[in-house]
Design a protein around this motif. Structure first.
Motif, PDB file in Angstrom:
ATOM      1  N   LEU A  58     -14.845 -32.614  29.135  1.00 47.31           N
ATOM      2  CA  LEU A  58     -14.402 -32.310  27.360  1.00 47.31           C
ATOM      3  C   LEU A  58     -13.327 -31.768  26.915  1.00 47.31           C
ATOM      4  CD1 LEU A  58     -17.779 -30.998  25.089  1.00 47.31           C
ATOM      5  CD2 LEU A  58     -15.395 -30.409  24.784  1.00 47.31           C
ATOM      6  N   ARG A  59     -13.119 -30.348  26.905  1.00 48.95           N
ATOM      7  CA  ARG A  59     -11.590 -29.873  26.541  1.00 48.95           C
ATOM      8  C   ARG A  59     -10.477 -31.431  26.519  1.00 48.95           C
ATOM      9  NH1 ARG A  59     -13.560 -25.204  28.520  1.00 48.95           N
ATOM     10  NH2 ARG A  59     -12.152 -24.869  29.792  1.00 48.95           N
ATOM     11  N   ALA A  60     -10.147 -31.363  27.623  1.00 47.43           N
ATOM     12  CA  ALA A  60      -9.388 -32.561  27.905  1.00 47.43           C
ATOM     13  C   ALA A  60      -9.191 -33.626  27.446  1.00 47.43           C
ATOM     14  CB  ALA A  60      -9.605 -33.071  29.189  1.00 47.43           C
ATOM     15  N   PHE A  61      -9.914 -33.642  26.949  1.00 47.27           N
ATOM     16  CA  PHE A  61     -10.323 -34.984  26.038  1.00 47.27           C
ATOM     17  C   PHE A  61      -9.835 -34.671  24.182  1.00 47.27           C
ATOM     18  CE2 PHE A  61     -11.440 -37.331  29.653  1.00 47.27           C
ATOM     19  CZ  PHE A  61     -10.757 -38.518  29.682  1.00 47.27           C
ATOM     20  N   ARG A  62     -10.706 -33.358  23.968  1.00 48.27           N
ATOM     21  CA  ARG A  62     -10.209 -32.694  22.657  1.00 48.27           C
ATOM     22  C   ARG A  62      -9.472 -31.893  22.657  1.00 48.27           C
ATOM     23  NH1 ARG A  62     -16.276 -30.594  20.867  1.00 48.27           N
ATOM     24  NH2 ARG A  62     -16.325 -33.215  21.839  1.00 48.27           N
ATOM     25  N   SER A  63      -8.771 -32.802  22.349  1.00 49.44           N
ATOM     26  CA  SER A  63      -7.141 -31.814  21.999  1.00 49.44           C
ATOM     27  C   SER A  63      -6.491 -32.852  20.490  1.00 49.44           C
ATOM     28  CB  SER A  63      -6.247 -31.348  23.640  1.00 49.44           C
ATOM     29  OG  SER A  63      -5.392 -32.099  23.821  1.00 49.44           O
ATOM     30  N   PHE A  64      -5.187 -32.963  20.661  1.00 49.48           N
ATOM     31  CA  PHE A  64      -3.911 -33.288  19.558  1.00 49.48           C
ATOM     32  C   PHE A  64      -4.543 -34.589  19.465  1.00 49.48           C
ATOM     33  CE2 PHE A  64      -2.146 -31.095  22.818  1.00 49.48           C
ATOM     34  CZ  PHE A  64      -2.210 -29.690  22.127  1.00 49.48           C
ATOM     35  N   ASN A  65      -5.405 -35.188  19.624  1.00 46.89           N
ATOM     36  CA  ASN A  65      -5.632 -36.769  19.706  1.00 46.89           C
ATOM     37  C   ASN A  65      -7.091 -37.180  19.850  1.00 46.89           C
ATOM     38  OD1 ASN A  65      -3.277 -38.497  18.750  1.00 46.89           O
ATOM     39  ND2 ASN A  65      -2.796 -37.388  20.505  1.00 46.89           N
ATOM     40  N   ALA A  66      -8.047 -35.610  19.282  1.00 48.20           N
ATOM     41  CA  ALA A  66      -9.513 -35.517  19.496  1.00 48.20           C
ATOM     42  C   ALA A  66     -10.449 -37.076  18.974  1.00 48.20           C
ATOM     43  CB  ALA A  66     -10.657 -33.937  18.757  1.00 48.20           C
ATOM     44  N   ASN A  67     -10.173 -37.302  17.824  1.00 51.62           N
ATOM     45  CA  ASN A  67     -10.907 -37.887  16.908  1.00 51.62           C
ATOM     46  C   ASN A  67      -9.915 -39.298  17.119  1.00 51.62           C
ATOM     47  OD1 ASN A  67     -12.106 -38.476  14.520  1.00 51.62           O
ATOM     48  ND2 ASN A  67     -10.948 -38.821  13.625  1.00 51.62           N
ATOM     49  N   ALA A  68     -10.049 -39.397  18.709  1.00 51.71           N
ATOM     50  CA  ALA A  68      -8.485 -41.445  18.173  1.00 51.71           C
ATOM     51  C   ALA A  68     -10.194 -41.380  19.009  1.00 51.71           C
ATOM     52  CB  ALA A  68      -8.304 -41.244  19.527  1.00 51.71           C
ATOM     53  N   PRO A  69     -11.205 -42.973  18.674  1.00 51.45           N
ATOM     54  CA  PRO A  69     -11.979 -43.038  19.367  1.00 51.45           C
ATOM     55  C   PRO A  69     -12.487 -43.017  20.565  1.00 51.45           C
ATOM     56  CG  PRO A  69     -11.540 -45.405  17.747  1.00 51.45           C
ATOM     57  CD  PRO A  69      -9.936 -43.503  17.430  1.00 51.45           C
ATOM     58  N   ALA A  70     -11.784 -43.492  21.563  1.00 51.09           N
ATOM     59  CA  ALA A  70     -12.064 -43.791  23.132  1.00 51.09           C
ATOM     60  C   ALA A  70     -12.347 -42.234  23.499  1.00 51.09           C
ATOM     61  CB  ALA A  70     -11.012 -44.172  24.113  1.00 51.09           C
ATOM     62  N   PHE A  71     -11.001 -41.126  22.954  1.00 49.77           N
ATOM     63  CA  PHE A  71     -11.016 -39.919  23.518  1.00 49.77           C
ATOM     64  C   PHE A  71     -12.178 -38.505  23.134  1.00 49.77           C
ATOM     65  CE2 PHE A  71      -6.565 -39.047  24.635  1.00 49.77           C
ATOM     66  CZ  PHE A  71      -6.664 -39.497  25.430  1.00 49.77           C
ATOM     67  N   ARG A  72     -13.079 -39.430  21.403  1.00 49.77           N
ATOM     68  CA  ARG A  72     -13.473 -38.490  21.549  1.00 49.77           C
ATOM     69  C   ARG A  72     -14.764 -39.448  21.499  1.00 49.77           C
ATOM     70  NH1 ARG A  72     -13.645 -40.658  15.409  1.00 49.77           N
ATOM     71  NH2 ARG A  72     -14.918 -42.837  16.274  1.00 49.77           N
ATOM     72  N   GLU A  73     -14.839 -40.460  21.846  1.00 51.10           N
ATOM     73  CA  GLU A  73     -15.957 -40.699  22.741  1.00 51.10           C
ATOM     74  C   GLU A  73     -16.531 -40.194  23.795  1.00 51.10           C
ATOM     75  OE1 GLU A  73     -16.055 -45.389  22.013  1.00 51.10           O
ATOM     76  OE2 GLU A  73     -16.025 -45.051  19.991  1.00 51.10           O
ATOM     77  N   GLU A  74     -15.384 -40.253  24.720  1.00 49.44           N
ATOM     78  CA  GLU A  74     -15.480 -39.219  25.599  1.00 49.44           C
ATOM     79  C   GLU A  74     -15.660 -38.234  25.879  1.00 49.44           C
ATOM     80  OE1 GLU A  74     -15.271 -40.945  29.398  1.00 49.44           O
ATOM     81  OE2 GLU A  74     -16.180 -39.735  29.867  1.00 49.44           O
ATOM     82  N   SER A  75     -15.464 -37.493  24.959  1.00 51.16           N
ATOM     83  CA  SER A  75     -15.375 -35.910  24.958  1.00 51.16           C
ATOM     84  C   SER A  75     -17.237 -35.258  24.538  1.00 51.16           C
ATOM     85  CB  SER A  75     -14.765 -35.331  23.676  1.00 51.16           C
ATOM     86  OG  SER A  75     -15.123 -35.758  22.952  1.00 51.16           O
ATOM     87  N   LEU A  76     -17.758 -36.666  23.925  1.00 48.10           N
ATOM     88  CA  LEU A  76     -18.902 -36.234  23.617  1.00 48.10           C
ATOM     89  C   LEU A  76     -20.112 -36.767  25.003  1.00 48.10           C
ATOM     90  CD1 LEU A  76     -19.169 -38.024  19.885  1.00 48.10           C
ATOM     91  CD2 LEU A  76     -19.067 -36.233  20.562  1.00 48.10           C
ATOM     92  N   LYS A  77     -20.035 -37.057  25.568  1.00 53.47           N
ATOM     93  CA  LYS A  77     -20.698 -37.664  26.228  1.00 53.47           C
ATOM     94  C   LYS A  77     -20.462 -36.100  27.615  1.00 53.47           C
ATOM     95  CE  LYS A  77     -19.083 -41.814  27.540  1.00 53.47           C
ATOM     96  NZ  LYS A  77     -18.029 -43.059  28.464  1.00 53.47           N
ATOM     97  N   HIS A  78     -19.440 -35.203  26.871  1.00 54.65           N
ATOM     98  CA  HIS A  78     -19.551 -34.640  28.650  1.00 54.65           C
ATOM     99  C   HIS A  78     -19.518 -32.912  27.808  1.00 54.65           C
ATOM    100  CE1 HIS A  78     -17.994 -36.047  31.452  1.00 54.65           C
ATOM    101  NE2 HIS A  78     -16.900 -36.749  30.869  1.00 54.65           N
ATOM    102  N   GLU A  79     -20.754 -32.916  26.499  1.00 52.83           N
ATOM    103  CA  GLU A  79     -20.927 -31.691  25.786  1.00 52.83           C
ATOM    104  C   GLU A  79     -22.039 -30.837  26.244  1.00 52.83           C
ATOM    105  OE1 GLU A  79     -22.392 -33.409  21.294  1.00 52.83           O
ATOM    106  OE2 GLU A  79     -19.606 -32.127  21.059  1.00 52.83           O
TER     107      GLU A  79
END
Lengths: 259, 431
Positions: free
Chosen positions: A238-259
């Motif tokens: 989750l934290r890997a996808f949620r950093s400097f581009n956390a709100n870019a759609p592809a990274f945001r959606e991936e990070s949400l899957k790991h909440e």
């Protein structure tokens, strides 16, 4: 060419660390050539000359985090023939978009004794969420040579030559041994847009996604590999996808899957 | 009688966004507000829950001009929490990359942001029209700082990728560091020229009786390590910092205002403080240049900070040259930290002053709480105090000239407003 005929460049800043506009001043060897080619009509970090638009080219750094910023970007858009966003904050919301995943009021209480003195939006959003953008230059920070290429392209009415393939290509070009294959180091390179030149793997660490998602990235496959082959836990993914581009759609959606 | 308001809504040639508001009634100053309107960015809040290894890359994003200050402060705080000692060659590389940041930031500030004020110009672009050679030399000096940052920092000067808790991801090869030597030798000469140039500027006659606070190290001109020392007898280790200093929230600024307890007294961090507290640690060549520029062991005129900053460029070029000449590749790029629940403290001298960090880490290595006190937040009260004195001394000036003088007084501090994450806007009200 007289000063009157030079294209007029404006550089504007919203919520950010100043690093991307500093990249323009960091073009030390090329800077005087740039200032010979354009009239820097607005650039608060470099000059107290305060000249009004219209501008031929506007560079925008930073994300929109206050009601005032949301209004200001609309005014700037009206005065700009071409509007280019520079950096992760302006193109995806940047690191401050981490607030988009939390209750901003909780954040206010953590940092400020008097939250009532602070005016802020619940979100940090990219410029393109607010106005039409002509080109987005990625990076946290941007690559100064890419900045020169983009400026050159727009001043000469051609398309900028900026790659949208994966960071992995730059590693191959550089001859860097793959850190994920050879050492089992988690690396966002396969889903991250090229641009930095493959710096992190060359420094023996995994890419951490400064340039945001590449065109059509398979983030799910990469996350599976992190979890199943590299033995990472969900929080780490989750934290890997949620950093400097956390709100870019592809990274945001991936990070949400790991909440 | 006359009421005047002097306002600068957006200060130029500073990093980040700030403002000034001065209100004068019947030739008496009623209000001076140095405000930071850079929107809040909430770093301390979203650091909670991050793994300690991610923190240096995140804190770097507080500031694009001095990322090393934020990376190294965080790294040393984590090492303090986990009891990690780094060996000599790693320590030398850390000092070397920090020297690079000082050269880059100080050269940018001295030539491109501050010197145009003393030359009556609006920016370095105008300066390039009248003296292109000077600007080219300044740019080369700045580039040498960036080259150092890139050589040690993994190829990128803004937000370097190579720093980590315990050392570096990859240590540079000896040849990469040795290659910097000729440029550093040139930079030492260029620094002497800079000191001669700025030492000859015309400075307003203002002296302030500052409380100076900076790091002090037992051997070196303090940059990346030391105890917190003041010119009024304070001498403490980092864990005691918050017993003596704190911040408060004022209505006109998004940045918290730092103060010294008790009595919420203002204090001064930055080049003037470092110079006064570490004068006896200066290289003999820097000392000699200071004397030639007419400076004693303490400088109390804030406008002369440009000279002290130039002396510091020379100092770090000399330091960097010594390190580059003696550099040997370490056996290991880093020491692996062993995670435990703990509290860690770190402080370094960012180009614009002392920057303090404190982190509480849990037994999984995740951040429970973070506290960062950036130099500009610590200097806000003292900047307002300087402005008060500058306005009082120049009340006869027309508004536009007074406004410029006030802007200069703020630029003396090279304030970094994006850094004051938790945040600057000038308004002069002459009623």
């Amino acid at each position: 060419m007289s000063a009157r005929e030079k294209p007029r460049l404006g550089v504007f800043k919203f919520s950010s660390c100043d690093g991307c506009q500093l990249s323009l001043l960091d073009c030390e060897l090329e800077l005087l050539a740039v200032t010979d080619a354009v009239e820097i009509a607005y650039f608060l970090e470099a000059t107290r000359k305060d000249m009004k638009g219209p501008f031929d080219v506007v560079l925008v750094e930073g994300s929109i985090t206050t009601p005032h910023e949301a209004e200001l970007i609309r005014q700037i858009r009206k005065s700009a023939k071409v509007l280019i966003t520079i950096g992760a904050c302006a193109t995806s919301g940047g690191i401050q978009a981490l607030r988009n995943f939390a209750d901003v009021n909780g954040f206010l209480d953590i940092v400020y004794a008097r939250p009532d003195y602070i005016e802020t939006l619940d979100t940090a959003t990219p410029i393109a969420d607010h106005v039409q953008v002509d080109f987005e230059l990625r990076g946290c920070p941007i690559n100064k040579y890419q900045l020169l290429e983009v400026l050159n392209a727009f001043l000469n009415h051609r398309k900028p030559n900026i790659p949208n393939y994966a960071e992995c290509i730059e590693c191959k070009q550089r001859g860097t041994v793959c850190v994920m294959v050879a050492k089992g180091v988690a690396c966002l390179g396969p889903v991250t847009q090229a641009g930095c030149g493959g710096l992190c793997p060359a420094s023996h660490r995994g890419c951490f996604g400064c340039f945001g998602p590449m065109e059509s990235p398979n983030t799910t496959a990469l996350a599976d590999r992190f979890l199943n082959e590299l033995g990472q836990d969900k929080g780490t993914v989750l934290r890997a996808f949620r950093s400097f581009n956390a709100n870019a759609p592809a990274f945001r959606e991936e990070s949400l899957k790991h909440e | 009688m006359s009421n005047r308001v002097i306002k600068v809504d957006a200060l130029a040639r500073v990093e980040g966004e700030g403002s000034l508001y001065v209100r004068v009634k019947d030739n008496e100053i009623k209000e001076v507000r140095f405000g930071i309107f850079e929107p809040p960015r909430f770093f301390e809040a979203f650091l909670q829950g991050r793994h300690f290894m991610e923190v240096p890359d995140i804190t770097a994003r507080i500031c694009g001009i001095c990322p090393i200050a934020y990376q190294m402060g965080a790294i040393q705080a984590m090492e303090n929490a986990f009891g990690v000692e780094v060996p000599g060659p790693i320590r030398d590389l850390r000092r070397l990359i920090y020297c690079g940041e000082w050269i880059e930031s100080h050269a940018l500030h001295v030539y491109m942001l501050h010197a145009p004020d003393f030359l009556g110009l609006s920016d370095a672009i105008q300066l390039a029209k009248s003296n292109r050679d000077l600007v080219q030399k300044a740019l080369r000096l700045k580039k040498i700082g960036n080259d150092l940052l890139e050589a040690v920092g993994g190829g990128r000067a803004i937000h370097p990728v190579n720093m980590r808790v315990g050392g570096f991801f990859r240590t540079p090869r000896k040849a990469e560091i040795r290659a910097l030597i000729p440029d550093l030798e040139w930079a030492i000469q260029a620094s002497h020229d800079t000191i001669r140039l700025v030492g000859g500027f015309n400075f307003p006659d203002i002296e302030q009786n500052y409380t100076f606070v900076s790091l002090r190290h037992d051997r070196e001109y303090a940059i990346h390590e030391g105890r917190v020392v003041s010119n009024r007898g304070l001498d403490i280790g980092l864990p005691e910092f918050l017993d003596h200093f704190d911040e408060e929230h004022v209505k006109h600024s998004n940045a918290l205002h730092g103060f010294q307890k008790p009595g919420k007294q203002p204090y001064h961090v930055g080049p003037l403080a470092r110079y006064a507290i570490n004068y006896d640690r200066l290289h003999p060549e820097t000392l000699s240049a200071a004397k030639s520029a007419g400076l004693g062991p303490v400088v109390r005129n804030p406008f002369q900070s440009i000279v002290v900053r130039s002396l510091e460029i020379l100092q770090v070029c000399l330091d960097a040259l010594t390190i580059a000449k003696n550099y040997e590749e370490p056996d290991q790029p880093h020491t692996e930290p062993v995670v435990r629940a703990a509290v860690g403290y770190g402080a370094t001298e960012a180009p614009r002053g002392l920057c303090f960090h404190r982190y509480e880490i849990d037994d999984q290595g995740l951040v429970k709480t973070a506290r960062i006190m950036p130099p500009t937040a610590q200097n806000q009260k003292i900047i307002e105090s300087d402005l008060w004195k500058v306005v009082a001394a120049h009340l006869s000036l027309p508004d536009e000239d007074l406004k410029w003088r006030c802007e200069q007084a703020i630029r003396n501090y090279d304030p970094c407003i994006s850094c004051a994450t938790h945040f600057l806007k000038l308004t002069v009200d002459r009623e």
